[in-house]
Design an enzyme around this catalytic site. Structure first.
Site, mmCIF file in Angstrom:
data_model
loop_
_atom_site.group_PDB
_atom_site.id
_atom_site.type_symbol
_atom_site.label_atom_id
_atom_site.label_comp_id
_atom_site.label_asym_id
_atom_site.label_seq_id
_atom_site.Cartn_x
_atom_site.Cartn_y
_atom_site.Cartn_z
ATOM 1 N N ILE A 14 0.847 -1.203 0.000
ATOM 2 C CA ILE A 14 0.000 0.000 0.000
ATOM 3 C C ILE A 14 0.876 1.244 0.000
ATOM 4 O O ILE A 14 0.644 2.186 -0.741
ATOM 5 C CB ILE A 14 -0.952 0.013 1.212
ATOM 6 C CG1 ILE A 14 -1.853 -1.223 1.185
ATOM 7 C CG2 ILE A 14 -1.802 1.278 1.202
ATOM 8 C CD1 ILE A 14 -2.708 -1.392 2.429
ATOM 9 N N THR A 16 4.800 3.077 1.884
ATOM 10 C CA THR A 16 5.842 3.072 2.898
ATOM 11 C C THR A 16 5.798 4.388 3.641
ATOM 12 O O THR A 16 5.764 5.451 3.025
ATOM 13 C CB THR A 16 7.223 2.851 2.257
ATOM 14 O OG1 THR A 16 7.199 1.575 1.616
ATOM 15 C CG2 THR A 16 8.319 2.845 3.307
ATOM 16 N N ASP A 140 -1.825 10.748 17.430
ATOM 17 C CA ASP A 140 -1.305 11.678 16.431
ATOM 18 C C ASP A 140 -2.441 11.991 15.471
ATOM 19 O O ASP A 140 -2.551 11.411 14.412
ATOM 20 C CB ASP A 140 -0.124 11.008 15.725
ATOM 21 C CG ASP A 140 0.642 11.978 14.852
ATOM 22 O OD1 ASP A 140 0.377 13.184 14.938
ATOM 23 O OD2 ASP A 140 1.488 11.514 14.086
HETATM 24 P P1 ADP Z 1 2.717 6.896 7.409
HETATM 25 O O1 ADP Z 1 3.911 7.091 8.272
HETATM 26 O O2 ADP Z 1 2.749 7.696 6.150
HETATM 27 O O3 ADP Z 1 1.435 7.006 8.174
HETATM 28 P P2 ADP Z 1 2.043 4.117 7.223
HETATM 29 O O4 ADP Z 1 3.038 3.008 7.260
HETATM 30 O O5 ADP Z 1 1.168 4.313 8.395
HETATM 31 O O6 ADP Z 1 2.829 5.418 6.882
HETATM 32 O O7 ADP Z 1 1.121 3.922 5.966
HETATM 33 C C1 ADP Z 1 1.605 3.686 4.694
HETATM 34 C C2 ADP Z 1 0.435 3.718 3.732
HETATM 35 O O8 ADP Z 1 -0.486 2.686 4.087
HETATM 36 C C3 ADP Z 1 -0.341 5.018 3.758
HETATM 37 O O9 ADP Z 1 -0.720 5.313 2.422
HETATM 38 C C4 ADP Z 1 -1.566 4.689 4.581
HETATM 39 O O10 ADP Z 1 -2.677 5.452 4.168
HETATM 40 C C5 ADP Z 1 -1.778 3.220 4.280
HETATM 41 N N1 ADP Z 1 -2.411 2.508 5.401
HETATM 42 C C6 ADP Z 1 -1.984 2.453 6.692
HETATM 43 N N2 ADP Z 1 -2.804 1.718 7.450
HETATM 44 C C7 ADP Z 1 -3.798 1.285 6.624
HETATM 45 C C8 ADP Z 1 -4.983 0.480 6.810
HETATM 46 N N3 ADP Z 1 -5.302 -0.042 8.006
HETATM 47 N N4 ADP Z 1 -5.769 0.249 5.731
HETATM 48 C C9 ADP Z 1 -5.454 0.773 4.523
HETATM 49 N N5 ADP Z 1 -4.377 1.532 4.280
HETATM 50 C C10 ADP Z 1 -3.554 1.789 5.311
#
Ligand code: ADP
Ligand code: MG
Length: 278
Positions: A14, A16, A140
Protein backbone atom coordinates in the site's frame (compact mmCIF):
# COMPACT_ATOMS: atom_id res chain seq x y z
CA UNK A 1 -3.17 -20.83 18.13
CA UNK A 2 -0.96 -18.08 16.82
CA UNK A 3 -0.72 -17.51 13.13
CA UNK A 4 2.60 -17.20 11.34
CA UNK A 5 3.74 -15.40 8.23
CA UNK A 6 2.88 -18.48 6.16
CA UNK A 7 -0.76 -18.10 7.07
CA UNK A 8 -0.99 -14.92 5.01
CA UNK A 9 -0.57 -14.10 1.37
CA UNK A 10 0.77 -10.66 0.45
CA UNK A 11 -1.50 -9.04 -2.14
CA UNK A 12 0.18 -5.67 -2.68
CA UNK A 13 2.20 -2.91 -1.09
CA UNK A 14 0.00 0.00 0.00
CA UNK A 15 2.75 2.40 0.90
CA UNK A 16 5.84 3.07 2.90
CA UNK A 17 5.66 5.49 5.75
CA UNK A 18 7.99 6.84 8.37
CA UNK A 19 8.02 3.64 10.43
CA UNK A 20 7.66 0.88 7.89
CA UNK A 21 5.73 -0.51 5.00
CA UNK A 22 2.03 -1.32 4.86
CA UNK A 23 0.94 -4.28 2.80
CA UNK A 24 -2.46 -5.56 1.85
CA UNK A 25 -2.67 -9.23 2.79
CA UNK A 26 -5.09 -12.14 2.73
CA UNK A 27 -5.56 -14.56 5.61
CA UNK A 28 -5.43 -17.95 3.95
CA UNK A 29 -7.78 -19.83 6.28
CA UNK A 30 -10.82 -17.66 5.49
CA UNK A 31 -9.74 -15.30 2.73
CA UNK A 32 -10.15 -12.20 4.89
CA UNK A 33 -8.35 -9.16 3.50
CA UNK A 34 -6.30 -7.28 6.09
CA UNK A 35 -3.16 -5.16 6.20
CA UNK A 36 0.07 -5.58 8.03
CA UNK A 37 2.60 -2.98 8.92
CA UNK A 38 6.17 -4.23 8.79
CA UNK A 39 8.56 -2.58 11.20
CA UNK A 40 12.21 -3.39 11.64
CA UNK A 41 13.04 -3.35 15.34
CA UNK A 42 16.69 -4.22 14.70
CA UNK A 43 18.02 -0.83 15.66
CA UNK A 44 15.79 -0.37 18.71
CA UNK A 45 17.14 -0.46 22.24
CA UNK A 46 15.80 -2.99 24.75
CA UNK A 47 13.62 -0.36 26.39
CA UNK A 48 12.21 0.78 23.07
CA UNK A 49 11.35 -2.81 22.22
CA UNK A 50 9.62 -3.22 25.58
CA UNK A 51 7.60 -0.07 24.91
CA UNK A 52 6.71 -1.33 21.43
CA UNK A 53 5.40 -4.61 22.86
CA UNK A 54 3.33 -2.86 25.50
CA UNK A 55 1.91 -0.38 23.02
CA UNK A 56 0.96 -3.15 20.62
CA UNK A 57 -0.71 -5.07 23.44
CA UNK A 58 -2.64 -1.94 24.29
CA UNK A 59 -3.76 -1.47 20.71
CA UNK A 60 -5.15 -4.99 20.69
CA UNK A 61 -7.55 -4.03 23.46
CA UNK A 62 -8.97 -1.06 21.57
CA UNK A 63 -12.09 -2.42 19.97
CA UNK A 64 -14.40 0.20 18.58
CA UNK A 65 -16.27 0.62 15.33
CA UNK A 66 -14.44 3.89 14.60
CA UNK A 67 -10.96 2.73 15.49
CA UNK A 68 -8.84 0.68 13.10
CA UNK A 69 -9.01 -2.81 14.53
CA UNK A 70 -5.71 -4.44 15.42
CA UNK A 71 -5.78 -8.20 15.05
CA UNK A 72 -2.42 -9.69 15.78
CA UNK A 73 1.31 -9.32 15.58
CA UNK A 74 3.93 -11.67 14.25
CA UNK A 75 7.57 -11.39 15.17
CA UNK A 76 10.15 -12.66 12.74
CA UNK A 77 13.47 -12.84 14.55
CA UNK A 78 15.39 -13.83 11.43
CA UNK A 79 14.96 -10.34 9.99
CA UNK A 80 14.13 -8.47 13.23
CA UNK A 81 10.75 -7.45 11.89
CA UNK A 82 7.39 -7.14 13.62
CA UNK A 83 4.25 -7.44 11.50
CA UNK A 84 1.26 -5.68 12.99
CA UNK A 85 -1.91 -7.06 11.49
CA UNK A 86 -4.92 -4.80 11.31
CA UNK A 87 -8.16 -4.06 9.60
CA UNK A 88 -7.96 -3.01 5.97
CA UNK A 89 -9.53 0.38 5.24
CA UNK A 90 -10.44 0.41 1.58
CA UNK A 91 -11.60 4.04 1.43
CA UNK A 92 -8.17 5.60 1.80
CA UNK A 93 -7.26 8.31 4.28
CA UNK A 94 -8.45 11.88 4.82
CA UNK A 95 -5.13 13.42 3.76
CA UNK A 96 -5.53 11.87 0.32
CA UNK A 97 -9.15 13.00 0.16
CA UNK A 98 -8.23 16.57 1.10
CA UNK A 99 -5.44 16.83 -1.46
CA UNK A 100 -7.67 15.37 -4.17
CA UNK A 101 -10.36 17.96 -3.39
CA UNK A 102 -7.79 20.76 -3.43
CA UNK A 103 -6.42 19.57 -6.76
CA UNK A 104 -9.86 19.25 -8.35
CA UNK A 105 -11.22 22.44 -6.79
CA UNK A 106 -14.16 20.75 -5.07
CA UNK A 107 -15.40 20.86 -1.50
CA UNK A 108 -16.66 17.97 0.60
CA UNK A 109 -20.33 17.86 1.55
CA UNK A 110 -21.26 19.42 4.87
CA UNK A 111 -23.09 16.23 5.91
CA UNK A 112 -19.88 14.29 5.45
CA UNK A 113 -18.01 16.75 7.72
CA UNK A 114 -20.62 16.35 10.47
CA UNK A 115 -20.42 12.61 10.19
CA UNK A 116 -16.64 12.66 10.49
CA UNK A 117 -16.70 15.02 13.50
CA UNK A 118 -19.14 12.78 15.33
CA UNK A 119 -17.42 9.50 14.52
CA UNK A 120 -13.98 10.81 15.45
CA UNK A 121 -15.29 12.23 18.72
CA UNK A 122 -16.74 8.80 19.53
CA UNK A 123 -13.39 7.19 18.67
CA UNK A 124 -11.57 9.66 20.94
CA UNK A 125 -13.99 8.96 23.75
CA UNK A 126 -13.05 5.32 23.58
CA UNK A 127 -9.31 6.10 23.55
CA UNK A 128 -9.64 8.32 26.58
CA UNK A 129 -11.77 5.81 28.42
CA UNK A 130 -9.02 3.27 27.81
CA UNK A 131 -6.16 5.17 29.33
CA UNK A 132 -6.02 3.47 32.70
CA UNK A 133 -3.45 5.71 34.35
CA UNK A 134 -0.66 3.39 33.33
CA UNK A 135 -0.64 3.75 29.60
CA UNK A 136 -1.59 6.87 27.70
CA UNK A 137 -1.87 6.47 24.01
CA UNK A 138 -0.22 9.09 21.94
CA UNK A 139 -2.83 10.11 19.46
CA UNK A 140 -1.31 11.68 16.43
CA UNK A 141 -4.48 13.23 15.12
CA UNK A 142 -3.96 14.23 11.54
CA UNK A 143 -5.76 13.51 8.26
CA UNK A 144 -3.22 10.83 7.27
CA UNK A 145 -4.22 8.82 10.33
CA UNK A 146 -7.93 8.93 9.67
CA UNK A 147 -9.10 6.19 7.37
CA UNK A 148 -12.33 5.55 5.59
CA UNK A 149 -13.86 2.15 5.10
CA UNK A 150 -15.76 1.21 1.97
CA UNK A 151 -18.97 2.69 3.46
CA UNK A 152 -17.32 6.10 4.05
CA UNK A 153 -17.29 5.55 7.79
CA UNK A 154 -14.33 6.80 9.69
CA UNK A 155 -11.63 4.74 11.41
CA UNK A 156 -9.02 6.34 13.59
CA UNK A 157 -5.71 4.59 13.22
CA UNK A 158 -2.01 4.72 13.56
CA UNK A 159 -1.59 6.08 17.04
CA UNK A 160 0.42 4.68 19.89
CA UNK A 161 3.20 3.47 17.67
CA UNK A 162 4.31 7.00 16.89
CA UNK A 163 5.29 7.37 20.52
CA UNK A 164 7.42 4.24 20.52
CA UNK A 165 9.34 5.06 17.44
CA UNK A 166 10.40 8.56 18.21
CA UNK A 167 11.34 8.80 21.86
CA UNK A 168 9.35 11.36 23.75
CA UNK A 169 12.37 13.36 24.78
CA UNK A 170 10.83 16.60 23.60
CA UNK A 171 7.23 17.31 22.82
CA UNK A 172 8.05 18.72 19.42
CA UNK A 173 9.72 15.48 18.41
CA UNK A 174 6.49 13.60 18.78
CA UNK A 175 5.27 15.35 15.68
CA UNK A 176 6.41 14.23 12.29
CA UNK A 177 6.47 17.04 9.78
CA UNK A 178 4.96 20.43 10.45
CA UNK A 179 2.76 20.37 13.55
CA UNK A 180 -0.11 22.39 12.12
CA UNK A 181 -2.53 20.91 14.64
CA UNK A 182 -0.45 21.41 17.75
CA UNK A 183 -2.53 23.03 20.48
CA UNK A 184 -1.45 26.27 22.18
CA UNK A 185 -0.86 24.43 25.46
CA UNK A 186 1.58 22.10 23.72
CA UNK A 187 3.22 25.03 21.94
CA UNK A 188 3.69 26.49 25.42
CA UNK A 189 5.23 23.24 26.61
CA UNK A 190 2.38 22.41 28.91
CA UNK A 191 1.00 18.96 29.40
CA UNK A 192 -1.08 17.05 26.94
CA UNK A 193 -4.67 16.44 27.90
CA UNK A 194 -7.91 15.30 26.35
CA UNK A 195 -8.68 18.84 25.25
CA UNK A 196 -5.48 18.95 23.21
CA UNK A 197 -7.08 16.25 21.10
CA UNK A 198 -10.19 18.39 20.70
CA UNK A 199 -8.04 21.23 19.37
CA UNK A 200 -6.44 18.89 16.85
CA UNK A 201 -9.82 17.50 15.89
CA UNK A 202 -11.10 21.03 15.29
CA UNK A 203 -8.07 21.81 13.11
CA UNK A 204 -8.64 18.65 11.13
CA UNK A 205 -12.32 19.44 10.59
CA UNK A 206 -11.34 22.95 9.55
CA UNK A 207 -8.93 21.56 6.98
CA UNK A 208 -11.58 19.16 5.69
CA UNK A 209 -13.76 22.20 4.95
CA UNK A 210 -11.21 24.82 3.93
CA UNK A 211 -8.75 22.36 2.34
CA UNK A 212 -5.94 24.04 4.27
CA UNK A 213 -5.15 24.09 8.01
CA UNK A 214 -6.45 27.00 10.13
CA UNK A 215 -2.90 28.09 10.94
CA UNK A 216 -0.14 28.04 8.36
CA UNK A 217 3.31 29.57 8.36
CA UNK A 218 6.63 29.19 6.62
CA UNK A 219 8.45 28.38 9.85
CA UNK A 220 7.84 27.01 13.31
CA UNK A 221 8.24 30.34 15.12
CA UNK A 222 5.56 32.02 13.01
CA UNK A 223 3.30 29.00 13.29
CA UNK A 224 3.62 28.99 17.08
CA UNK A 225 2.79 32.68 17.19
CA UNK A 226 -0.36 32.16 15.11
CA UNK A 227 -1.46 29.19 17.20
CA UNK A 228 -1.05 31.18 20.44
CA UNK A 229 -3.13 34.02 18.98
CA UNK A 230 -5.74 31.59 17.73
CA UNK A 231 -7.03 33.82 14.91
CA UNK A 232 -8.15 32.16 11.74
CA UNK A 233 -10.62 32.89 8.96
CA UNK A 234 -14.05 31.39 8.60
CA UNK A 235 -14.49 28.10 6.78
CA UNK A 236 -15.81 28.68 3.23
CA UNK A 237 -19.24 30.35 3.18
CA UNK A 238 -20.81 27.31 1.57
CA UNK A 239 -20.70 25.73 5.04
CA UNK A 240 -23.31 26.63 7.66
CA UNK A 241 -22.63 28.93 10.60
CA UNK A 242 -23.56 25.97 12.82
CA UNK A 243 -20.60 24.01 11.51
CA UNK A 244 -18.37 27.06 11.72
CA UNK A 245 -19.43 27.54 15.33
CA UNK A 246 -18.68 23.96 16.39
CA UNK A 247 -15.25 24.12 14.78
CA UNK A 248 -14.55 27.47 16.47
CA UNK A 249 -15.42 26.02 19.86
CA UNK A 250 -12.88 23.26 19.33
CA UNK A 251 -10.13 25.62 18.16
CA UNK A 252 -10.28 27.77 21.26
CA UNK A 253 -7.00 28.88 22.80
CA UNK A 254 -8.35 28.92 26.34
CA UNK A 255 -8.42 25.29 27.48
CA UNK A 256 -11.15 25.86 30.07
CA UNK A 257 -13.48 27.30 27.41
CA UNK A 258 -12.78 24.51 24.94
CA UNK A 259 -15.38 21.73 25.14
CA UNK A 260 -14.38 18.24 26.20
CA UNK A 261 -15.52 15.12 24.42
CA UNK A 262 -18.80 14.76 26.29
CA UNK A 263 -19.62 18.43 25.84
CA UNK A 264 -19.23 18.02 22.08
CA UNK A 265 -21.37 14.91 22.01
CA UNK A 266 -24.01 16.74 24.06
CA UNK A 267 -24.16 19.78 21.76
CA UNK A 268 -27.72 20.04 20.43
CA UNK A 269 -26.34 20.55 16.92
CA UNK A 270 -24.25 17.43 17.18
CA UNK A 271 -27.15 15.39 18.52
CA UNK A 272 -29.33 16.62 15.66
CA UNK A 273 -26.76 15.55 13.10
CA UNK A 274 -26.16 12.27 14.83
CA UNK A 275 -29.77 11.20 14.41
CA UNK A 276 -29.72 12.46 10.83
CA UNK A 277 -26.80 10.33 9.78
CA UNK A 278 -28.23 7.10 11.22
P1 ADP B 1 2.72 6.90 7.41
O1 ADP B 1 3.91 7.09 8.27
O2 ADP B 1 2.75 7.70 6.15
O3 ADP B 1 1.44 7.01 8.17
P2 ADP B 1 2.04 4.12 7.22
O4 ADP B 1 3.04 3.01 7.26
O5 ADP B 1 1.17 4.31 8.39
O6 ADP B 1 2.83 5.42 6.88
O7 ADP B 1 1.12 3.92 5.97
C1 ADP B 1 1.60 3.69 4.69
C2 ADP B 1 0.43 3.72 3.73
O8 ADP B 1 -0.49 2.69 4.09
C3 ADP B 1 -0.34 5.02 3.76
O9 ADP B 1 -0.72 5.31 2.42
C4 ADP B 1 -1.57 4.69 4.58
O10 ADP B 1 -2.68 5.45 4.17
C5 ADP B 1 -1.78 3.22 4.28
N1 ADP B 1 -2.41 2.51 5.40
C6 ADP B 1 -1.98 2.45 6.69
N2 ADP B 1 -2.80 1.72 7.45
C7 ADP B 1 -3.80 1.28 6.62
C8 ADP B 1 -4.98 0.48 6.81
N3 ADP B 1 -5.30 -0.04 8.01
N4 ADP B 1 -5.77 0.25 5.73
C9 ADP B 1 -5.45 0.77 4.52
N5 ADP B 1 -4.38 1.53 4.28
C10 ADP B 1 -3.55 1.79 5.31
MG1 MG C 1 0.23 6.13 9.04
Amino acid sequence: TTLGLDDFEVLSTIGTGSYGTCKKIRRKKDGKVLVWKEMDYGSMTESEKKLLVSEVNLLRELKHCHIVRYYDRIIDRSNTTIYIIMEYCGGGDLATLISRCRRDGIYVDEDFVWKIVIQLTLALKECHRRKNGKAVLHRDLKPANVFLDSDQNVKLGDFGLARVLQHETSFAKTYVGTPYYMSPELVNNMSYNEKSDIWSLGCMMYELCALHPPFTAANQTDLNRKIRLGDFSRIPIRYSSDLDMIIRKMIQVEVSKRPGIDAILNEPLVIAHQTHSD
